[in-house]
Design a protein around this motif. Sequence first.
Motif, PDB file in Angstrom:
ATOM      1  N   ALA A   1      14.440   4.256  15.853  1.00 36.77           N
ATOM      2  CA  ALA A   1      14.038   3.725  14.539  1.00 36.77           C
ATOM      3  C   ALA A   1      12.653   3.113  14.704  1.00 36.77           C
ATOM      4  N   SER A   2      11.629   3.867  14.334  1.00 38.90           N
ATOM      5  CA  SER A   2      10.248   3.440  14.554  1.00 38.90           C
ATOM      6  C   SER A   2       9.585   3.015  13.243  1.00 38.90           C
ATOM      7  N   PHE A   3       9.248   1.741  13.145  1.00 38.89           N
ATOM      8  CA  PHE A   3       8.578   1.173  11.981  1.00 38.89           C
ATOM      9  C   PHE A   3       9.253   1.566  10.663  1.00 38.89           C
ATOM     10  N   CYS A   4      10.555   1.363  10.620  1.00 39.94           N
ATOM     11  CA  CYS A   4      11.278   1.657   9.379  1.00 39.94           C
ATOM     12  C   CYS A   4      12.166   0.504   8.914  1.00 39.94           C
ATOM     13  N   LEU A   5      12.693  -0.296   9.831  1.00 37.26           N
ATOM     14  CA  LEU A   5      13.595  -1.375   9.424  1.00 37.26           C
ATOM     15  C   LEU A   5      12.897  -2.401   8.543  1.00 37.26           C
ATOM     16  N   HIS A   6      11.595  -2.595   8.741  1.00 40.33           N
ATOM     17  CA  HIS A   6      10.868  -3.574   7.919  1.00 40.33           C
ATOM     18  C   HIS A   6      10.723  -3.114   6.470  1.00 40.33           C
ATOM     19  N   GLU A   7      11.089  -1.871   6.201  1.00 42.03           N
ATOM     20  CA  GLU A   7      11.035  -1.340   4.846  1.00 42.03           C
ATOM     21  C   GLU A   7      12.387  -1.410   4.146  1.00 42.03           C
TER      22      GLU A   7
ATOM     23  N   ILE B   1      19.559  -2.997   6.385  1.00 42.61           N
ATOM     24  CA  ILE B   1      19.360  -3.034   7.837  1.00 42.61           C
ATOM     25  C   ILE B   1      20.706  -3.123   8.554  1.00 42.61           C
ATOM     26  N   GLU B   2      21.579  -3.986   8.071  1.00 43.13           N
ATOM     27  CA  GLU B   2      22.895  -4.175   8.696  1.00 43.13           C
ATOM     28  C   GLU B   2      23.701  -2.884   8.699  1.00 43.13           C
ATOM     29  N   LYS B   3      23.702  -2.171   7.593  1.00 39.03           N
ATOM     30  CA  LYS B   3      24.426  -0.894   7.507  1.00 39.03           C
ATOM     31  C   LYS B   3      23.782   0.167   8.396  1.00 39.03           C
ATOM     32  N   THR B   4      22.453   0.151   8.441  1.00 42.06           N
ATOM     33  CA  THR B   4      21.721   1.125   9.252  1.00 42.06           C
ATOM     34  C   THR B   4      21.998   0.932  10.737  1.00 42.06           C
ATOM     35  N   LEU B   5      22.033  -0.311  11.203  1.00 40.63           N
ATOM     36  CA  LEU B   5      22.327  -0.588  12.607  1.00 40.63           C
ATOM     37  C   LEU B   5      23.714  -0.068  12.991  1.00 40.63           C
ATOM     38  N   LYS B   6      24.677  -0.246  12.110  1.00 39.59           N
ATOM     39  CA  LYS B   6      26.035   0.236  12.388  1.00 39.59           C
ATOM     40  C   LYS B   6      26.085   1.751  12.460  1.00 39.59           C
ATOM     41  N   GLU B   7      25.327   2.414  11.578  1.00 39.21           N
ATOM     42  CA  GLU B   7      25.278   3.870  11.597  1.00 39.21           C
ATOM     43  C   GLU B   7      24.576   4.392  12.847  1.00 39.21           C
ATOM     44  N   MET B   8      23.528   3.709  13.276  1.00 35.81           N
ATOM     45  CA  MET B   8      22.844   4.102  14.503  1.00 35.81           C
ATOM     46  C   MET B   8      23.806   4.049  15.688  1.00 35.81           C
ATOM     47  N   GLY B   9      24.594   2.990  15.735  1.00 38.14           N
ATOM     48  CA  GLY B   9      25.571   2.860  16.803  1.00 38.14           C
ATOM     49  C   GLY B   9      26.675   3.899  16.731  1.00 38.14           C
TER      50      GLY B   9
ATOM     51  N   PHE C   1      14.183  18.873  10.083  1.00 32.05           N
ATOM     52  CA  PHE C   1      13.995  17.697   9.243  1.00 32.05           C
ATOM     53  C   PHE C   1      15.000  17.708   8.096  1.00 32.05           C
ATOM     54  N   ILE C   2      15.699  16.604   7.934  1.00 34.72           N
ATOM     55  CA  ILE C   2      16.807  16.515   6.988  1.00 34.72           C
ATOM     56  C   ILE C   2      16.572  15.371   6.009  1.00 34.72           C
ATOM     57  N   GLU C   3      16.835  15.616   4.749  1.00 36.00           N
ATOM     58  CA  GLU C   3      16.767  14.547   3.751  1.00 36.00           C
ATOM     59  C   GLU C   3      18.101  13.803   3.732  1.00 36.00           C
ATOM     60  N   GLY C   4      18.059  12.492   3.946  1.00 37.21           N
ATOM     61  CA  GLY C   4      19.306  11.745   3.997  1.00 37.21           C
ATOM     62  C   GLY C   4      19.095  10.246   4.062  1.00 37.21           C
ATOM     63  N   ASP C   5      20.201   9.520   3.945  1.00 34.89           N
ATOM     64  CA  ASP C   5      20.218   8.063   3.874  1.00 34.89           C
ATOM     65  C   ASP C   5      20.616   7.471   5.217  1.00 34.89           C
ATOM     66  N   ALA C   6      19.823   6.534   5.721  1.00 39.79           N
ATOM     67  CA  ALA C   6      20.096   5.914   7.024  1.00 39.79           C
ATOM     68  C   ALA C   6      21.382   5.099   7.031  1.00 39.79           C
ATOM     69  N   THR C   7      21.873   4.702   5.861  1.00 41.13           N
ATOM     70  CA  THR C   7      23.102   3.914   5.786  1.00 41.13           C
ATOM     71  C   THR C   7      24.344   4.792   5.700  1.00 41.13           C
ATOM     72  N   ASN C   8      24.131   6.106   5.601  1.00 36.97           N
ATOM     73  CA  ASN C   8      25.253   7.040   5.510  1.00 36.97           C
ATOM     74  C   ASN C   8      24.825   8.367   6.132  1.00 36.97           C
TER      75      ASN C   8
END
Length: 208
Positions: free
Chosen positions: A109-115, A121-129, A89-96
Amino acid sequence: MKTPYRKYILKRFKTFAWIYDYTFLLIFWVRKQSLKFIDPKKDQKILDLCCGTGTLSIKLAEFGAKVKGIDLSPHMLKKARKKNPTGNFIEGDATNLPFKDCEFDTVVASFCLHEMPTEVIEKTLKEMGRVVRKNGEIFIIDFSLPKNRVLRFFGYNFLRIFECAYYSNFVKLDLEKLLKSAKLTSTHKKSILAGFGRMLKIKKSTWK
């Protein structure tokens, strides 16, 4: 420097961490549906984005998958590590994300984008990809709105009492449009929670 979003999330989950797992007891079968939808395999490298208290990460690892969970909240991660001291488990930012390009076979990404606000969200989707390998899979499991107007009205107004400040905006977003802007396309969709939830499977090979 903490943005208003980061401050809000850190404060919210510092308060909410102790009760978070109890809220999911009410819809424990959603986790079961999620696992079936994701279909984890032995030795599969999986990133559990915004893993919270680690419940899904732990379940995925039971299939033999190599799971890393990442979350912004140290208080949520403290609960995760208590439940599974050997978990990654790592502490970190989904956008980076602190991971290499194409490091994972699967990103969840389970029940997190709505937060998140739209720009996050846009930055997070790019990082996921970025961190999922070619021909890998991305899974998004989150809230939506049912087609039935009466059900939608009462359910939406009930949920927004308990959900975070960004919930109302998220369920009204055109998520498919956001995916398209991130050069992503969903390949399989499934409605859950009587239409108040949805599961999306996205293939990185669909990128243009």
